[in-house]
Design a protein around this motif. Structure first.
Motif, PDB file in Angstrom:
ATOM      1  N   GLU A  95      31.081  58.776  13.464  1.00 57.66           N
ATOM      2  CA  GLU A  95      32.407  58.455  12.841  1.00 57.66           C
ATOM      3  C   GLU A  95      32.349  57.524  11.620  1.00 57.66           C
ATOM      4  O   GLU A  95      32.604  57.887  10.558  1.00 57.66           O
ATOM      5  N   ASP A  96      31.473  56.496  11.675  1.00 56.29           N
ATOM      6  CA  ASP A  96      31.196  55.279  10.741  1.00 56.29           C
ATOM      7  C   ASP A  96      30.095  55.585   9.932  1.00 56.29           C
ATOM      8  O   ASP A  96      29.999  54.940   8.801  1.00 56.29           O
ATOM      9  N   GLY A  97      29.122  56.655  10.245  1.00 53.66           N
ATOM     10  CA  GLY A  97      28.077  56.855   9.284  1.00 53.66           C
ATOM     11  C   GLY A  97      27.244  55.751   9.237  1.00 53.66           C
ATOM     12  O   GLY A  97      26.773  55.256   9.878  1.00 53.66           O
ATOM     13  N   ALA A  98      26.548  55.536   7.774  1.00 51.08           N
ATOM     14  CA  ALA A  98      25.582  54.668   7.545  1.00 51.08           C
ATOM     15  C   ALA A  98      25.755  53.310   7.658  1.00 51.08           C
ATOM     16  O   ALA A  98      24.931  52.672   8.297  1.00 51.08           O
ATOM     17  N   ASP A  99      27.137  52.874   7.757  1.00 52.24           N
ATOM     18  CA  ASP A  99      27.455  51.217   7.942  1.00 52.24           C
ATOM     19  C   ASP A  99      26.862  51.254   9.562  1.00 52.24           C
ATOM     20  O   ASP A  99      26.325  50.089   9.677  1.00 52.24           O
ATOM     21  N   ALA A 100      27.346  52.275  10.264  1.00 52.13           N
ATOM     22  CA  ALA A 100      26.973  51.774  11.694  1.00 52.13           C
ATOM     23  C   ALA A 100      25.486  51.739  11.967  1.00 52.13           C
ATOM     24  O   ALA A 100      25.015  50.962  12.970  1.00 52.13           O
ATOM     25  N   VAL A 101      24.841  52.880  11.549  1.00 48.28           N
ATOM     26  CA  VAL A 101      23.560  53.120  11.578  1.00 48.28           C
ATOM     27  C   VAL A 101      22.893  51.844  11.153  1.00 48.28           C
ATOM     28  O   VAL A 101      21.824  51.242  11.706  1.00 48.28           O
ATOM     29  N   ASP A 102      22.934  51.385   9.891  1.00 48.29           N
ATOM     30  CA  ASP A 102      22.472  50.168   9.379  1.00 48.29           C
ATOM     31  C   ASP A 102      22.488  48.977  10.230  1.00 48.29           C
ATOM     32  O   ASP A 102      21.823  48.184  10.288  1.00 48.29           O
ATOM     33  N   ALA A 103      23.602  48.755  10.809  1.00 46.28           N
ATOM     34  CA  ALA A 103      24.033  47.570  11.588  1.00 46.28           C
ATOM     35  C   ALA A 103      23.294  47.728  12.894  1.00 46.28           C
ATOM     36  O   ALA A 103      22.681  46.683  13.234  1.00 46.28           O
ATOM     37  N   CYS A 104      22.947  48.724  13.404  1.00 49.33           N
ATOM     38  CA  CYS A 104      22.441  48.974  14.773  1.00 49.33           C
ATOM     39  C   CYS A 104      20.846  49.182  14.612  1.00 49.33           C
ATOM     40  O   CYS A 104      20.134  48.837  15.465  1.00 49.33           O
ATOM     41  N   PHE A 105      20.298  49.381  13.312  1.00 46.56           N
ATOM     42  CA  PHE A 105      19.140  49.694  13.164  1.00 46.56           C
ATOM     43  C   PHE A 105      17.939  48.687  13.611  1.00 46.56           C
ATOM     44  O   PHE A 105      17.108  49.036  14.311  1.00 46.56           O
ATOM     45  N   PRO A 106      18.227  47.377  13.213  1.00 47.17           N
ATOM     46  CA  PRO A 106      17.242  46.607  13.513  1.00 47.17           C
ATOM     47  C   PRO A 106      16.856  46.293  15.049  1.00 47.17           C
ATOM     48  O   PRO A 106      15.958  46.120  15.512  1.00 47.17           O
ATOM     49  N   GLU A 107      18.031  46.285  15.624  1.00 42.70           N
ATOM     50  CA  GLU A 107      17.699  46.159  17.122  1.00 42.70           C
ATOM     51  C   GLU A 107      17.245  47.422  17.788  1.00 42.70           C
ATOM     52  O   GLU A 107      16.600  47.155  18.925  1.00 42.70           O
ATOM     53  N   ILE A 108      17.439  48.476  17.556  1.00 42.60           N
ATOM     54  CA  ILE A 108      16.905  49.573  18.106  1.00 42.60           C
ATOM     55  C   ILE A 108      15.538  49.900  17.715  1.00 42.60           C
ATOM     56  O   ILE A 108      14.577  50.211  18.486  1.00 42.60           O
ATOM     57  N   LEU A 109      15.009  49.334  16.389  1.00 42.33           N
ATOM     58  CA  LEU A 109      13.657  49.515  15.903  1.00 42.33           C
ATOM     59  C   LEU A 109      12.864  48.584  16.877  1.00 42.33           C
ATOM     60  O   LEU A 109      11.854  48.590  17.080  1.00 42.33           O
ATOM     61  N   ALA A 110      13.326  47.405  17.190  1.00 38.95           N
ATOM     62  CA  ALA A 110      12.789  46.402  17.975  1.00 38.95           C
ATOM     63  C   ALA A 110      12.444  46.857  19.138  1.00 38.95           C
ATOM     64  O   ALA A 110      11.105  46.508  19.716  1.00 38.95           O
ATOM     65  N   GLU A 111      13.025  47.670  19.627  1.00 30.05           N
ATOM     66  CA  GLU A 111      12.775  48.198  21.245  1.00 30.05           C
ATOM     67  C   GLU A 111      12.621  49.758  20.975  1.00 30.05           C
ATOM     68  O   GLU A 111      13.035  50.586  21.966  1.00 30.05           O
ATOM     69  N   ALA A 112      12.253  50.397  20.040  1.00 32.19           N
ATOM     70  CA  ALA A 112      12.202  51.566  19.926  1.00 32.19           C
ATOM     71  C   ALA A 112      11.386  52.621  20.927  1.00 32.19           C
ATOM     72  O   ALA A 112      11.825  53.389  21.513  1.00 32.19           O
ATOM     73  N   VAL A 113      10.176  51.914  21.320  1.00 30.35           N
ATOM     74  CA  VAL A 113       9.219  52.506  22.094  1.00 30.35           C
ATOM     75  C   VAL A 113      10.024  52.762  23.609  1.00 30.35           C
ATOM     76  O   VAL A 113       9.996  53.653  24.184  1.00 30.35           O
ATOM     77  N   GLU A 114      10.717  51.562  24.022  1.00 31.74           N
ATOM     78  CA  GLU A 114      11.272  51.604  25.324  1.00 31.74           C
ATOM     79  C   GLU A 114      12.404  52.268  25.452  1.00 31.74           C
ATOM     80  O   GLU A 114      12.836  53.098  26.368  1.00 31.74           O
ATOM     81  N   LEU A 115      13.269  52.620  24.273  1.00 33.67           N
ATOM     82  CA  LEU A 115      14.601  53.287  24.278  1.00 33.67           C
ATOM     83  C   LEU A 115      14.229  54.670  24.203  1.00 33.67           C
ATOM     84  O   LEU A 115      14.984  55.511  24.898  1.00 33.67           O
ATOM     85  N   MET A 116      13.037  54.999  23.593  1.00 36.81           N
ATOM     86  CA  MET A 116      12.731  56.569  23.542  1.00 36.81           C
ATOM     87  C   MET A 116      12.223  57.144  24.846  1.00 36.81           C
ATOM     88  O   MET A 116      12.675  58.205  25.184  1.00 36.81           O
ATOM     89  N   MET A 117      12.009  56.092  25.816  1.00 34.02           N
ATOM     90  CA  MET A 117      11.470  56.558  27.103  1.00 34.02           C
ATOM     91  C   MET A 117      12.659  56.290  28.133  1.00 34.02           C
ATOM     92  O   MET A 117      12.510  56.254  29.535  1.00 34.02           O
ATOM     93  N   ASP A 118      14.018  55.834  27.604  1.00 27.45           N
ATOM     94  CA  ASP A 118      14.924  55.395  28.755  1.00 27.45           C
ATOM     95  C   ASP A 118      15.824  56.640  29.203  1.00 27.45           C
ATOM     96  O   ASP A 118      15.938  57.629  28.017  1.00 27.45           O
ATOM     97  N   PRO A 119      16.240  56.749  30.148  1.00 24.99           N
ATOM     98  CA  PRO A 119      17.140  58.039  30.496  1.00 24.99           C
ATOM     99  C   PRO A 119      18.285  58.263  29.528  1.00 24.99           C
ATOM    100  O   PRO A 119      18.786  59.351  29.296  1.00 24.99           O
ATOM    101  N   PHE A 120      18.909  56.847  28.996  1.00 24.61           N
ATOM    102  CA  PHE A 120      19.908  57.240  28.092  1.00 24.61           C
ATOM    103  C   PHE A 120      19.629  56.850  26.745  1.00 24.61           C
ATOM    104  O   PHE A 120      20.396  57.544  25.549  1.00 24.61           O
ATOM    105  N   GLY A 121      18.738  55.806  26.545  1.00 24.48           N
ATOM    106  CA  GLY A 121      18.278  55.433  25.323  1.00 24.48           C
ATOM    107  C   GLY A 121      17.907  56.468  24.447  1.00 24.48           C
ATOM    108  O   GLY A 121      17.846  56.269  23.183  1.00 24.48           O
ATOM    109  N   ASN A 122      17.173  57.447  25.108  1.00 27.05           N
ATOM    110  CA  ASN A 122      16.649  58.606  24.216  1.00 27.05           C
ATOM    111  C   ASN A 122      17.574  59.351  23.499  1.00 27.05           C
ATOM    112  O   ASN A 122      17.297  59.643  22.445  1.00 27.05           O
TER     113      ASN A 122
END
Length: 587
Positions: free
Chosen positions: A263-290
């Motif tokens: 719904e919010d597009g690039a604004d929401a992605v840009d705001a969340c991206f740094p925190e997701i990138l910091a834990e990208a490996v762990e989130l990719m293997m998480d049951p919901f985070g993936n």
């Protein structure tokens, strides 16, 4: 309510508890309970929880009575449970009004802002968490006990993971987000230490059990009520910053963020991206985070996708070497290095989905080069893995033949190892399908060169049959040459007998393969094992195929070789089939 009534009957009502004001903790608890809607009616004549009934967790007052203290705990919990039920019903009524107003039903509906404000009041300090813990220190004298205070949802979170293993309710306040991973995310918890909590509105209980009415792991389309509920619970993306990684591990939080990305597009992605990138490996293997990472890869920019690739292309050894002096790094290089994180993620049940999505969304040579470099060190391991083989197959589907050269090189170099594996044999066949002419010839030659060993393997025989079905005369001739001298023995084996039959059938009516076909038939009919083949559960099919593909003098010669064994095969269930073919030939 039944629990409250039982306790009231046991105590003759709840008015007989000791004085509340005699203990500072009891006074704070009473003040918190006084704010809970409906608590007065539920508590009856409760005046307080004095020193006789209170005492800290793990200790009792001088005159403390353990039985009375336990009853105090039960009564307080029952009161808060009743208040919680009232809050739930009130919130559902507000949501229904908001939905009716949005549909223009003619009634006066609540707007989203009003609903969010009301929900925050219901789910805040006066809720299940605030009545028992948070700033007032609760029964146990510590923050967050029995649910924790804050605005984070009905449950809040227990700080003491080892003692309670409480809920990881996620919200806007640190006290609501804290806690262990024992209970389900969302509106409640599970039966824990004799305390039955409200129950989950959906989600997986990672501590060993499903919440009441649990939901699935997948990400579906949220209804209007669910969307309003999550908006009221989590607020906006800006309010969730600093806790994005925690939200991503929660079923409802993950769905909320995915909807915000849409719904919010690039604004929401840009705001969340740094925190997701910091834990990208762990989130990719998480049951919901993936699921959130998959959505991010679909919505992010090329620069952000490159950053994700660079993060998962690192190795554990590389991370450890950053702070080491140069002379120690040389000694580390001599040891076997661990594979990149991307390989580890691809081997994971949940991570394989995220890596496949990453391959699907690759754009441009730079991204493809990074992905290939990260997958290449572990490509053989991936091919043979239950989860990893799907990543390799997705590469074959999405990338061109030149970009997949690393897969073909590994398949050719480890042909037997891969072809004799349950998952590897399937990947090897897909490699043949997607290869260009040069790559296909090199791979088929490697398979044909090892056809004798592969033909006898439970999985390898399928690979040999597959290349024979390609109907390449040079390939079939090479396979038949490799098997020469062993046809009689191979015909008595379960797996290799299928390969021998395939050689005979694929060479039928092919002039360029006539010499090889006749050689196979002659080897079988001149073998001392012919009588055994006629009555063998596998060999008899090879003899039948030989009779079917031969003609003229060679067929007559084969029939004459079989006739001396007719008395034996008449009484054999397998030999009778050959006898029937001979009778048909005679007619």
């Amino acid at each position: 309510m039944q629990q409250m009534q039982q306790m009231q009957m046991q105590r003759g009502g709840m008015g007989g508890f000791p004085d509340l004001g005699a203990n500072p903790q009891g006074a704070a608890l009473a003040a918190a309970m006084a704010q809970v809607p409906g608590l007065d009616g539920a508590m009856g004549g409760v005046q307080g929880l004095g020193a006789d009934g209170m005492g800290g967790m793990g200790r009792r007052g001088a005159a403390g009575n353990p039985r009375e203290m336990a009853e105090v705990y039960q009564a307080a919990y029952a009161a808060a449970f009743y208040a919680q039920q009232q809050q739930l019903q009130q919130l559902l009524r507000m949501q229904a009004q908001a939905a009716q107003g949005a549909r223009g039903a003619g009634g006066v509906g609540l707007d989203q802002a009003a609903l969010a404000a009301a929900a925050a009041g219901l789910l805040g300090n006066v809720g299940y968490g605030g009545a028992f813990g948070g700033a007032s220190n609760g029964f146990h004298g510590g923050k967050g006990s029995y649910g924790g205070g804050g605005y984070g949802g009905y449950g809040g979170g227990h700080r003491d993971d080892a003692h309670r293993g409480g809920n990881r309710g996620v919200g806007k306040n640190a006290r609501g987000r804290g806690g262990g991973r024992g209970g389900p995310d969302g509106f409640g918890g599970r039966a824990d230490h004799g305390v039955h909590r409200v129950g989950s509105s959906g989600g997986l209980d990672r501590g060993g059990g499903h919440g009441l009415g649990g939901g699935g792991l997948g990400v579906g389309v949220d209804s209007a009520a669910e969307a309003a509920e999550m908006d009221a619970r989590f607020g906006s993306v800006q309010e969730c910053l600093g806790t994005i990684a925690t939200l991503a591990r929660d079923q409802h939080g993950c769905r909320f963020l995915q909807r915000r990305f849409d719904e919010d597009g690039a604004d929401a992605v840009d705001a969340c991206f740094p925190e997701i990138l910091a834990e990208a490996v762990e989130l990719m293997m998480d049951p919901f985070g993936n699921y959130l990472v998959q959505k991010l890869l679909e919505c992010c920019s090329d620069e952000q996708r490159v950053a994700v690739l660079e993060a998962v292309a690192k190795t554990a050894d590389g991370e450890e070497d950053k702070d080491k002096p140069d002379d120690s790094k040389d000694s580390v290089k001599t040891k076997s290095q661990s594979p990149p994180f991307l390989v580890t993620v691809a081997l994971n049940t949940h991570g394989t989905r995220a890596v496949q999505k990453l391959v699907e969304t690759l754009r441009g040579p730079e991204q493809i080069k990074l992905a290939v470099a990260a997958l290449k060190p572990g490509v053989v391991t991936l091919i043979k893995d239950l989860n990893g083989n799907h990543v390799v197959q997705r590469c074959l589907q999405r990338l061109n033949s030149n970009e997949n050269q690393f897969v073909y090189d590994a398949a050719e170099a480890h042909c037997v190892e891969i072809a004799t594996h349950r998952h590897g044999c399937c990947v090897l066949q897909r490699c043949v399908d997607h290869a260009d002419e040069t790559q296909r010839r090199a791979l088929v030659e490697a398979i044909a060169g090892s056809s004798l060993a592969l033909a006898q393997d439970p999985f390898g025989n399928y690979v040999v049959q597959y290349v024979l079905d390609l109907d390449l005369p040079w390939c079939n001739a090479q396979v038949m040459s490799r098997l020469a001298g062993t046809y009689a023995e191979l015909s008595t084996q379960k797996f290799s007998s299928n390969v021998v039959e395939k050689c005979l059938k694929r060479s039928a009516d092919r002039f360029e393969l006539e010499t090889h076909r006749d050689a196979v038939v002659r080897e079988i009919m001149n073998s001392p094992l012919l009588d055994r083949l006629l009555m063998d559960p596998y060999g008899n099919y090879v003899v039948q195929s030989s009779l079917s593909v031969t003609h003229g003098a060679l067929r007559n010669e084969l029939v004459e070789r079989i006739k001396p064994h007719l008395p034996l095969i008449k009484n054999s269930p397998f030999g009778k089939r050959i006898l029937r073919l001979l009778l048909e030939h005679k007619k």
